[in-house]
Design an enzyme around this catalytic site. Structure first.
Site, PDB file in Angstrom:
ATOM      1  N   ASP A   1      -8.609 -51.639   3.007  1.00  0.00           N
ATOM      2  CA  ASP A   1      -8.530 -50.202   2.770  1.00  0.00           C
ATOM      3  C   ASP A   1      -9.508 -49.812   1.667  1.00  0.00           C
ATOM      4  O   ASP A   1     -10.570 -50.420   1.522  1.00  0.00           O
ATOM      5  CB  ASP A   1      -7.085 -49.807   2.432  1.00  0.00           C
ATOM      6  CG  ASP A   1      -6.462 -50.733   1.390  1.00  0.00           C
ATOM      7  OD1 ASP A   1      -7.173 -51.137   0.448  1.00  0.00           O
ATOM      8  OD2 ASP A   1      -5.261 -51.052   1.509  1.00  0.00           O
ATOM      9  N   SER A   2      -9.171 -48.804   0.887  1.00  0.00           N
ATOM     10  CA  SER A   2     -10.095 -48.280  -0.112  1.00  0.00           C
ATOM     11  C   SER A   2     -10.482 -49.306  -1.172  1.00  0.00           C
ATOM     12  O   SER A   2     -11.607 -49.292  -1.679  1.00  0.00           O
ATOM     13  CB  SER A   2      -9.492 -47.040  -0.781  1.00  0.00           C
ATOM     14  OG  SER A   2      -8.195 -47.319  -1.271  1.00  0.00           O
TER      15      SER A   2
END
Length: 367
Positions: A152-153
């Site tokens: 993810d981020s």
């Protein structure tokens, strides 16, 4: 108390920018990948290649005093490197041929890397072109070591170059640098080719704060072009990573389940574990039994659900006889979270890469 938010989102050189009068298909070879190496997820489209994931890079060799980089991208940022040194950053370059000139005569390397994340933009690379009197040479050899990073981020490197935690959407984009994410740092230290297949805000089954229900990371994993429904990346036989590092769960568990969502806290954990096992099955089918898969987690200030569930996924997998799935928990100690929206900073990505290096050293890898 810390909070976590994972939101969508060696020569004297003269660097010049020349706007191309023709589309990227004008590149100097019939097939761009005949003269440029990439390990990223790309699709060939005429005389150019298209891509969406962050951190995609292209590498070439040339003889002469300059090189042009043919691009068509109005949304993303790039680094251009010559002989291993960054010489320019391109911000939303558009349709251009970007020239680096004034080099000493001889053979040089060039590397173009996509720094940013723009899931709904299809980017195009039209190849490298030589300055007058020079030539594009045979592409660099692929590296024997290969690593795939899924996440993810945090894996993207979201806002990692920011000097403030409060960022607008544009500030997030301009300060995100996947080339300086912990995955890219780790792979480059190890001399490995790599992919960063990461998508901010998405979880294994639940996205940040419950947004866009009915989709999750698995919706997009098989794609090369993220914005194209039904797109499937045609994995080349040359892509056989010895190591896959998966970091999904921050978005599943960092916010409380909202009224009206499909889960209770307990059923969310069960769904996460079931989906993770299915995802590991997919990776096993794709890469075979020898690939080591690392399931990673880290600290969340408000819950241990992420770490507990991820560790249980590995315990269950090992109990089924797959001992090449390993659990890695990277400590939060020493991290300043000074990136956008409390994400890891450049300092933090270096620390995480150090910790991942140490962990990889314990694995029975067949490099």
């Amino acid at each position: 108390m810390k909070r976590f938010t994972a939101v969508l989102a060696a020569a004297t050189l003269t660097v010049g920018l020349v706007v191309a009068a023709a589309p990227p298909a004008q590149a100097g070879t019939p097939h761009v990948l005949g003269r440029a190496h990439t390990a990223g997820r790309v699709e060939v489209n005429g005389g150019a290649v298209q891509y969406s994931w962050p951190g995609v890079y292209f590498e070439g060799r040339f003889r002469g005093t300059g090189v042009g980089v043919v691009l068509n991208d109005t949304d993303n940022d790039y680094e251009v490197q010559i002989d291993g040194a960054t010489v320019d950053t391109l911000v939303k370059p558009g349709q251009i041929t970007h020239w680096v000139t004034g080099l000493r005569r001889g053979v040089h390397t060039v590397r173009l890397v996509k720094r940013t994340e723009s899931q709904w933009m299809v980017s195009e690379f039209g190849g490298f072109v030589a300055a007058p009197g020079g030539a594009i040479l045979g592409k660099p050899a692929a590296r024997g070591r290969q690593i795939e990073f899924i996440g993810d981020s945090n894996t993207v490197g979201y806002g990692n170059m920011s000097t403030t935690r409060e960022c607008t959407g544009d500030e997030v984009a301009r300060t995100t640098n996947a080339n300086l994410s912990f995955g890219a740092i780790t792979a480059q230290r190890l001399g490995a080719d790599y992919q960063i297949n990461a998508f901010s805000g998405l979880g294994m089954v639940r996205n940040y704060n419950g947004h866009t229900p009915g989709t999750d990371y698995r919706t997009y994993y098989d794609r090369a072009l993220l914005s194209v429904d039904g797109d499937v990346w045609n994995k080349p036989r040359t892509w056989r990573p010895q190591l896959v590092v998966v970091g999904l769960g921050l978005n599943d568990f960092s916010t409380a389940v909202n009224p009206g969502e499909a889960w209770t806290p307990e059923s969310l954990v069960a769904a996460y574990r079931t989906a993770y096992q299915g995802f590991l099955d997919k990776l096993r089918t794709r890469y075979g039994r020898h690939t080591i898969i690392v399931v990673s987690s880290t600290y969340l200030w408000n819950t241990t659900a992420f770490a507990d569930a991820a560790q249980q996924v590995v315990t269950d997998r090992n109990a089924q006889g797959d001992d090449r799935v390993r659990y890695w928990y990277y400590e939060d100690t020493g991290l300043d979270h000074l990136g956008c929206h409390w994400h890891p900073s450049l300092h933090d990505h270096q620390l995480i890469a150090d910790r991942l290096d140490d962990f990889i050293g314990t694995l029975p890898l067949r490099w």
